[in-house]
Write a protein that holds these residues in place. Sequence first.
Motif, short mmCIF file in Angstrom:
data_model
loop_
_atom_site.label_atom_id
_atom_site.label_comp_id
_atom_site.label_asym_id
_atom_site.label_seq_id
_atom_site.Cartn_x
_atom_site.Cartn_y
_atom_site.Cartn_z
N LYS B 2 0.84 -1.20 0.00
CA LYS B 2 0.00 0.00 0.00
C LYS B 2 0.87 1.25 0.00
O LYS B 2 1.97 1.24 0.54
N THR B 3 0.34 2.30 -0.58
CA THR B 3 1.07 3.58 -0.57
C THR B 3 0.13 4.69 -0.09
O THR B 3 -1.09 4.53 -0.07
N ILE B 4 0.75 5.81 0.27
CA ILE B 4 -0.03 7.03 0.52
C ILE B 4 0.62 8.15 -0.29
O ILE B 4 1.80 8.07 -0.66
N ALA B 5 -0.15 9.20 -0.54
CA ALA B 5 0.37 10.34 -1.30
C ALA B 5 1.50 11.00 -0.52
O ALA B 5 1.43 11.12 0.71
N ALA B 6 2.53 11.43 -1.25
CA ALA B 6 3.69 12.04 -0.59
C ALA B 6 3.36 13.42 -0.01
O ALA B 6 4.16 13.98 0.73
N ASP B 7 2.18 13.97 -0.36
CA ASP B 7 1.80 15.26 0.24
C ASP B 7 0.81 15.05 1.40
O ASP B 7 0.13 15.99 1.82
N ASP B 8 0.79 13.84 1.92
CA ASP B 8 -0.10 13.55 3.05
C ASP B 8 0.43 14.23 4.32
O ASP B 8 1.61 14.13 4.65
N ARG B 9 -0.47 14.90 5.03
CA ARG B 9 -0.06 15.65 6.22
C ARG B 9 0.37 14.73 7.37
O ARG B 9 1.14 15.14 8.25
N GLY B 10 -0.11 13.50 7.36
CA GLY B 10 0.38 12.54 8.34
C GLY B 10 1.86 12.28 8.13
O GLY B 10 2.64 12.23 9.08
N PHE B 11 2.26 12.15 6.89
CA PHE B 11 3.66 11.93 6.55
C PHE B 11 4.50 13.20 6.76
O PHE B 11 5.56 13.16 7.37
N LEU B 12 4.02 14.32 6.29
CA LEU B 12 4.82 15.55 6.30
C LEU B 12 4.94 16.18 7.69
O LEU B 12 5.95 16.80 8.01
N LEU B 13 3.89 16.03 8.51
CA LEU B 13 3.82 16.79 9.77
C LEU B 13 3.40 15.96 10.99
O LEU B 13 3.37 16.49 12.10
N GLY B 14 3.04 14.71 10.78
CA GLY B 14 2.53 13.91 11.90
C GLY B 14 1.10 14.25 12.25
O GLY B 14 0.66 14.01 13.38
N ASP B 15 0.35 14.79 11.28
CA ASP B 15 -1.02 15.27 11.53
C ASP B 15 -2.01 14.11 11.36
O ASP B 15 -2.62 13.95 10.30
N GLY B 16 -2.16 13.33 12.41
CA GLY B 16 -3.08 12.21 12.36
C GLY B 16 -2.94 11.36 13.62
O GLY B 16 -2.19 11.70 14.53
N LEU B 17 -3.67 10.28 13.66
CA LEU B 17 -3.76 9.44 14.85
C LEU B 17 -3.63 7.96 14.46
O LEU B 17 -3.83 7.60 13.31
N PHE B 18 -3.34 7.13 15.46
CA PHE B 18 -3.41 5.70 15.19
C PHE B 18 -3.92 4.98 16.43
O PHE B 18 -4.01 5.55 17.52
N GLU B 19 -4.29 3.73 16.21
CA GLU B 19 -4.70 2.82 17.28
C GLU B 19 -4.01 1.49 17.03
O GLU B 19 -3.89 1.07 15.88
N THR B 20 -3.55 0.85 18.08
CA THR B 20 -2.98 -0.48 17.97
C THR B 20 -3.90 -1.43 18.72
O THR B 20 -4.21 -1.19 19.89
N LEU B 21 -4.34 -2.47 18.06
CA LEU B 21 -5.32 -3.39 18.65
C LEU B 21 -4.79 -4.81 18.66
O LEU B 21 -4.05 -5.22 17.76
N LEU B 22 -5.19 -5.54 19.65
CA LEU B 22 -4.96 -6.98 19.67
C LEU B 22 -6.05 -7.63 18.83
O LEU B 22 -7.22 -7.27 18.94
N VAL B 23 -5.65 -8.59 17.98
CA VAL B 23 -6.63 -9.37 17.20
C VAL B 23 -6.50 -10.82 17.65
O VAL B 23 -5.41 -11.40 17.60
#
Lengths: 257, 257
Positions: B2-23
């Motif tokens: 998978k890829t994301i756009a190189a102008d994604d603000r998560g990539f450029l600035l850390g503007d985003g969130l994540f969750e880590t889950l047990l499956v």
Amino acid sequence: MKTIAADDRGFLLGDGLFETLLVLDGRPVFFEAHMARLVRGCAALGLPAPAAEDVERALRTAAAEASLGGGRAAARITWTAGSGGRGLDRPPTLTPRLIASAAPASPAAPAVSLLTASVRRNEASPASRLKTLAYLDNVLARREALAAGADEALMLNTRGDVACAAAANVFWLADGEVHTPALTCGVLDGIMRDRVIAVAGSLGVPVREVQEPRAALDRAEAIFLTNSLIGVRAVSRLDGVALGESEWVRRLSAAAP
Amino acid sequence: MKTIAADDRGFLLGDGLFETLLVLDGRPVFFEAHMARLVRGCAALGLPAPAAEDVERALRTAAAEASLGGGRAAARITWTAGSGGRGLDRPPTLTPRLIASAAPASPAAPAVSLLTASVRRNEASPASRLKTLAYLDNVLARREALAAGADEALMLNTRGDVACAAAANVFWLADGEVHTPALTCGVLDGIMRDRVIAVAGSLGVPVREVQEPRAALDRAEAIFLTNSLIGVRAVSRLDGVALGESEWVRRLSAAAP
């Protein structure tokens, strides 16, 4: 549109660095200084550094692709730790990635209004002295400023001392001297910050690198911001209070190309 | 890949969130709690939240693609602000992106050794209470711990108070009570942290949410870490000093699936 792998550590964790450069008529300004700072940042984060010729080539390609022609443009180099597995730890072998982009520079405002943000600068992390991909605190500080009708955020550090703006270094004039927060306050060693310090010295005005609380700015005769794109820019208001103009700000703007 | 756009603000600035889950056997554990925290995080950052059914579908797809089969796996949801122009400011219309991945869970160590990292947790930023894409301080703290031969980093906040581990909440036993840093110390409101507090309560052991300096841990009878993947895990050493075992750590591990 360029893409990066979705398992890139720059994307997932902010594990990487960037540089923002002014491009004048297709040529990056102060390239060596930006490159040297990127190399220092890599050492601080434990990342290998890119080769200067690769960075320069990527910048040239990005500027050509953006069809900027002449005039002022803004370029950005992003250097990320590259793909990694799950979790915080880097893989045994890093495959860092270099991405460059360029865009016309926004027209410069004659002066900017500042709002002191509630988000504080973490002087207790080396990241506070680097342009890292973990720039969310700056995004949040800027959002707070814009929401209050200001142009830019003033960031204090966790001790309550003046640090910087969300995307610029800060200087002020007081008692006939120029003041700027010391790097230990958690501020980027800005290329334009260095230039202003050098130009002020050459004009016979010493710059004091200080650790001062927010209240110090209430006694300032003038405040100004610096970065590679805006050069030297006067601050017209701080937290709603109008600020004086100073002939010194105009003279120090000779530091900027 | 998978890829994301190189102008994604998560990539450029850390503007985003994540969750880590047990499956577990293909099913995300405590999905509603993770989803609720993601929604709260979006509100804190001023981002729109994803729909729960989209997140659940992305998790199922990622688990299927990873051919995990049965057993324990780790999944991650990344929710980024999406593409944006140059600079810190978000575009007028956001196009956030959702990325899910899954991998076999690492075998759990019976106990972990901790090292107090020099990188501090910035309790003066809302990001310190969220799982954001700007996670570099945690990466640096973990690196410091691994370089010193420990398994995980203990992070203090900028006041010098105990906050958390680089990828876990921290608890300790002292004077017959269970202690954990209050959220105001700059810690994530961990799903497993909540579960341990609930389970301790049901066993008749109150948990005190405290603001305590590093020295408080020198008086602890036992220390343990919690997160969604490791559950409850004893700390065997802190800064080289061996720690006692406690029957309570074993009993509280009933909080984990």
